[in-house]
Scaffold this motif. Structure first.
Motif, PDB file in Angstrom:
ATOM      1  N   PHE A 254       0.753  -1.223   0.026  1.00 63.29           N
ATOM      2  CA  PHE A 254      -0.070   0.092  -0.075  1.00 63.29           C
ATOM      3  C   PHE A 254       1.066   1.350   0.032  1.00 63.29           C
ATOM      4  CE2 PHE A 254      -3.174  -3.140   1.154  1.00 63.29           C
ATOM      5  CZ  PHE A 254      -4.231  -2.577   0.561  1.00 63.29           C
ATOM      6  N   MET A 255       2.104   1.208   0.177  1.00 66.87           N
ATOM      7  CA  MET A 255       3.019   2.306   0.108  1.00 66.87           C
ATOM      8  C   MET A 255       3.882   2.422  -0.994  1.00 66.87           C
ATOM      9  SD  MET A 255       4.256   2.059   4.081  1.00 66.87           S
ATOM     10  CE  MET A 255       5.551   3.362   4.002  1.00 66.87           C
ATOM     11  N   THR A 256       4.138   1.246  -1.677  1.00 57.78           N
ATOM     12  CA  THR A 256       4.973   0.966  -2.986  1.00 57.78           C
ATOM     13  C   THR A 256       6.277   1.595  -2.736  1.00 57.78           C
ATOM     14  OG1 THR A 256       3.262   1.498  -4.289  1.00 57.78           O
ATOM     15  CG2 THR A 256       5.129   1.184  -5.553  1.00 57.78           C
ATOM     16  N   THR A 257       6.761   1.150  -1.491  1.00 61.27           N
ATOM     17  CA  THR A 257       8.246   1.525  -1.208  1.00 61.27           C
ATOM     18  C   THR A 257       8.646   0.096  -0.332  1.00 61.27           C
ATOM     19  OG1 THR A 257       7.322   3.692  -0.200  1.00 61.27           O
ATOM     20  CG2 THR A 257       9.373   2.923   0.728  1.00 61.27           C
ATOM     21  N   LYS A 258      10.236  -0.012  -0.957  1.00 64.20           N
ATOM     22  CA  LYS A 258      10.795  -1.271  -0.586  1.00 64.20           C
ATOM     23  C   LYS A 258      11.214  -1.115   0.643  1.00 64.20           C
ATOM     24  CE  LYS A 258      11.547  -3.260  -5.199  1.00 64.20           C
ATOM     25  NZ  LYS A 258      10.981  -4.580  -5.144  1.00 64.20           N
ATOM     26  N   PRO A 259      11.314  -2.158   1.656  1.00 66.65           N
ATOM     27  CA  PRO A 259      11.999  -1.959   2.897  1.00 66.65           C
ATOM     28  C   PRO A 259      13.423  -1.660   2.675  1.00 66.65           C
ATOM     29  CG  PRO A 259      11.448  -4.314   2.408  1.00 66.65           C
ATOM     30  CD  PRO A 259      10.931  -3.525   1.508  1.00 66.65           C
ATOM     31  N   SER A 260      14.181  -2.043   1.606  1.00 70.06           N
ATOM     32  CA  SER A 260      15.474  -1.643   1.422  1.00 70.06           C
ATOM     33  C   SER A 260      15.775  -0.532   0.600  1.00 70.06           C
ATOM     34  CB  SER A 260      15.970  -2.866   0.587  1.00 70.06           C
ATOM     35  OG  SER A 260      15.294  -3.051  -0.638  1.00 70.06           O
ATOM     36  N   ASP A 261      14.680   0.483   0.620  1.00 70.27           N
ATOM     37  CA  ASP A 261      14.855   1.747  -0.042  1.00 70.27           C
ATOM     38  C   ASP A 261      15.928   2.507   0.422  1.00 70.27           C
ATOM     39  OD1 ASP A 261      14.071   4.736  -0.635  1.00 70.27           O
ATOM     40  OD2 ASP A 261      12.857   3.505  -2.085  1.00 70.27           O
ATOM     41  N   GLU A 262      16.754   3.223  -0.317  1.00 74.24           N
ATOM     42  CA  GLU A 262      17.941   4.075   0.063  1.00 74.24           C
ATOM     43  C   GLU A 262      17.245   5.095   1.114  1.00 74.24           C
ATOM     44  OE1 GLU A 262      18.095   7.218  -3.779  1.00 74.24           O
ATOM     45  OE2 GLU A 262      19.632   5.595  -3.208  1.00 74.24           O
ATOM     46  N   ILE A 263      16.246   5.473   1.195  1.00 74.39           N
ATOM     47  CA  ILE A 263      15.746   6.449   2.279  1.00 74.39           C
ATOM     48  C   ILE A 263      15.799   5.882   3.596  1.00 74.39           C
ATOM     49  CG2 ILE A 263      14.056   7.438   0.572  1.00 74.39           C
ATOM     50  CD1 ILE A 263      11.688   6.356   2.248  1.00 74.39           C
ATOM     51  N   PHE A 264      15.776   4.635   3.788  1.00 75.96           N
ATOM     52  CA  PHE A 264      16.103   3.997   5.041  1.00 75.96           C
ATOM     53  C   PHE A 264      17.497   4.080   5.330  1.00 75.96           C
ATOM     54  CE2 PHE A 264      12.046   2.441   3.491  1.00 75.96           C
ATOM     55  CZ  PHE A 264      11.228   3.013   4.321  1.00 75.96           C
ATOM     56  N   PHE A 265      17.756   4.369   6.674  1.00 73.05           N
ATOM     57  CA  PHE A 265      19.258   4.283   7.095  1.00 73.05           C
ATOM     58  C   PHE A 265      19.171   4.297   8.789  1.00 73.05           C
ATOM     59  CE2 PHE A 265      18.197   9.117   6.495  1.00 73.05           C
ATOM     60  CZ  PHE A 265      18.753   9.375   7.580  1.00 73.05           C
ATOM     61  N   GLU A 266      20.389   3.981   9.415  1.00 70.24           N
ATOM     62  CA  GLU A 266      20.490   4.098  10.690  1.00 70.24           C
ATOM     63  C   GLU A 266      19.109   3.419  11.432  1.00 70.24           C
ATOM     64  OE1 GLU A 266      21.646   7.948  11.993  1.00 70.24           O
ATOM     65  OE2 GLU A 266      23.659   7.624  10.851  1.00 70.24           O
ATOM     66  N   ASN A 267      18.514   4.055  12.100  1.00 70.12           N
ATOM     67  CA  ASN A 267      17.356   3.705  12.950  1.00 70.12           C
ATOM     68  C   ASN A 267      15.869   3.913  12.093  1.00 70.12           C
ATOM     69  OD1 ASN A 267      19.045   3.044  15.126  1.00 70.12           O
ATOM     70  ND2 ASN A 267      18.793   5.099  15.879  1.00 70.12           N
ATOM     71  N   LEU A 268      16.030   4.480  11.064  1.00 64.91           N
ATOM     72  CA  LEU A 268      14.643   4.669  10.088  1.00 64.91           C
ATOM     73  C   LEU A 268      14.643   3.358   9.323  1.00 64.91           C
ATOM     74  CD1 LEU A 268      12.376   6.247   9.490  1.00 64.91           C
ATOM     75  CD2 LEU A 268      13.721   7.337   7.665  1.00 64.91           C
ATOM     76  N   SER A 269      13.414   2.485   9.630  1.00 65.83           N
ATOM     77  CA  SER A 269      13.148   1.530   8.751  1.00 65.83           C
ATOM     78  C   SER A 269      11.686   1.845   8.178  1.00 65.83           C
ATOM     79  CB  SER A 269      13.070   0.159   9.379  1.00 65.83           C
ATOM     80  OG  SER A 269      12.229   0.318  10.451  1.00 65.83           O
ATOM     81  N   LEU A 270      11.314   0.949   7.272  1.00 65.10           N
ATOM     82  CA  LEU A 270       9.919   0.701   6.708  1.00 65.10           C
ATOM     83  C   LEU A 270       8.891   0.828   7.922  1.00 65.10           C
ATOM     84  CD1 LEU A 270       8.055   0.839   4.182  1.00 65.10           C
ATOM     85  CD2 LEU A 270       7.936  -1.606   4.229  1.00 65.10           C
ATOM     86  N   LYS A 271       9.142  -0.014   8.811  1.00 63.45           N
ATOM     87  CA  LYS A 271       8.308  -0.299  10.094  1.00 63.45           C
ATOM     88  C   LYS A 271       8.408   1.098  10.677  1.00 63.45           C
ATOM     89  CE  LYS A 271       9.572  -3.042  13.394  1.00 63.45           C
ATOM     90  NZ  LYS A 271       9.854  -4.155  14.037  1.00 63.45           N
ATOM     91  N   VAL A 272       9.544   1.417  11.164  1.00 62.19           N
ATOM     92  CA  VAL A 272       9.500   2.690  12.032  1.00 62.19           C
ATOM     93  C   VAL A 272       8.619   3.952  11.301  1.00 62.19           C
ATOM     94  CG1 VAL A 272      11.132   4.423  12.943  1.00 62.19           C
ATOM     95  CG2 VAL A 272      11.673   1.845  13.283  1.00 62.19           C
ATOM     96  N   TRP A 273       8.987   3.982   9.994  1.00 66.43           N
ATOM     97  CA  TRP A 273       8.239   5.114   9.285  1.00 66.43           C
ATOM     98  C   TRP A 273       6.651   5.029   9.327  1.00 66.43           C
ATOM     99  CZ3 TRP A 273       8.178   5.749   3.276  1.00 66.43           C
ATOM    100  CH2 TRP A 273       7.600   7.158   3.025  1.00 66.43           C
ATOM    101  N   VAL A 274       6.280   3.838   9.325  1.00 61.27           N
ATOM    102  CA  VAL A 274       4.718   3.606   9.327  1.00 61.27           C
ATOM    103  C   VAL A 274       4.259   3.942  10.707  1.00 61.27           C
ATOM    104  CG1 VAL A 274       2.965   1.925   9.305  1.00 61.27           C
ATOM    105  CG2 VAL A 274       4.525   2.056   7.471  1.00 61.27           C
ATOM    106  N   LYS A 275       4.985   3.276  11.711  1.00 55.20           N
ATOM    107  CA  LYS A 275       4.574   3.570  13.135  1.00 55.20           C
ATOM    108  C   LYS A 275       4.670   5.194  13.514  1.00 55.20           C
ATOM    109  CE  LYS A 275       6.128   1.794  17.927  1.00 55.20           C
ATOM    110  NZ  LYS A 275       6.910   1.313  18.688  1.00 55.20           N
ATOM    111  N   ASN A 276       5.657   5.858  13.068  1.00 51.91           N
ATOM    112  CA  ASN A 276       5.899   7.401  13.390  1.00 51.91           C
ATOM    113  C   ASN A 276       4.564   8.124  12.679  1.00 51.91           C
ATOM    114  OD1 ASN A 276       8.078   6.616  14.862  1.00 51.91           O
ATOM    115  ND2 ASN A 276       9.348   7.481  13.384  1.00 51.91           N
ATOM    116  N   SER A 277       3.948   7.473  11.502  1.00 59.35           N
ATOM    117  CA  SER A 277       3.112   8.182  10.765  1.00 59.35           C
ATOM    118  C   SER A 277       1.412   8.003  11.323  1.00 59.35           C
ATOM    119  CB  SER A 277       3.351   7.701   9.459  1.00 59.35           C
ATOM    120  OG  SER A 277       4.410   8.195   8.886  1.00 59.35           O
ATOM    121  N   MET A 278       1.445   7.095  12.086  1.00 58.55           N
ATOM    122  CA  MET A 278       0.105   6.564  12.694  1.00 58.55           C
ATOM    123  C   MET A 278      -0.093   7.490  13.857  1.00 58.55           C
ATOM    124  SD  MET A 278      -0.887   4.552  10.716  1.00 58.55           S
ATOM    125  CE  MET A 278      -2.236   3.708  11.466  1.00 58.55           C
TER     126      MET A 278
END
Length: 236
Positions: free
Chosen positions: A146-170
């Protein structure tokens, strides 16, 4: 595992074997895989189509985990292993690293061979395999679909992950993280649609809890997505 049969699993039709070549013969899937549909410009899936696919995948996992005499853990759930037939029905494929648990076993230990980004923490760090590993991978897959964003996307680094991004947006910024193509440029999303998208992401997070024992079971995942689909259909 050759006797496993389910509507949402790719059928094994046979095999070829000689001294120079070995191959499995699988059912042909004319619509390719989910990865293509998410990341190829000339493909598009609307919200209901994405929900249908993820419901199909949940039913496949439910069969593997509860419908076979011994639980089967797929171990490598990701978009490229979700194949689509002529009717866009999803079929889970590629059981190359799947694990068959004993009838009395809830976990097993193995080398970590799955795809980075989809691996449950206990599998990646300790090689512990259980059906809850598939649930974790499913949660990541649900977010990605539903995001069309891979968990390996280059926007994710250090403590930011797909899961953390979703959690912080809810729960208030779900519109900021979903695939923009799901909403027309001039469309004002209804409150009900936003609520359904939030429920989908909340469900994904419940699949991805750090502790395996706290993760939702796949039976409840399928039932929850069906409920969301009914609510969404009424709002469109």
């Amino acid at each position: 595992m050759f006797d496993i049969r389910h509507r949402n699993l790719v059928k094994l039709l046979g095999y070829c074997s000689n001294p120079n070549f070995k191959a499995l013969v699988l059912e042909y899937m004319p619509n390719g895989n989910l990865d293509d549909w998410l990341y190829t410009h000339n493909h598009f899936l609307d919200i209901i189509e994405r929900l249908n696919i993820m419901i199909d995948v949940a039913y496949a996992l439910e069969y593997l985990h509860y419908g076979y005499p011994e639980p089967v853990v797929h171990c490598d759930l990701k978009p490229s292993n979700i194949l689509l037939d002529e009717n866009m029905v999803a079929h889970v494929g590629d059981f190359g690293i799947a694990k068959l648990l004993g009838s009395d076993d809830s976990i097993a230990y193995t080398k970590t061979l799955a795809t980075l980004g989809y691996i449950a923490p206990e599998y990646g760090s300790e090689g512990i395999v259980s059906t809850k590993c598939d649930v974790y991978s499913y949660g990541i897959l649900l977010m990605e679909t539903f995001m069309t964003t891979k968990p390996s996307d280059e926007i994710f680094f250090e403590n930011l992950s797909l899961k953390v991004w979703v959690k912080n947006s809810m729960p208030n910024r779900v519109i900021d993280i979903i695939d923009a193509n799901l909403l027309a440029p001039d469309e004002e999303p209804s409150t009900e649609k936003i609520k359904c998208l939030s429920c989908i992401m909340e469900l994904a997070l419940r699949c991805c809890l750090e502790s395996p024992v706290e993760r939702i079971c796949v039976k409840e995942v399928a039932a929850t997505l069906q409920k969301i689909k009914r609510q969404l259909a009424c709002s469109i």
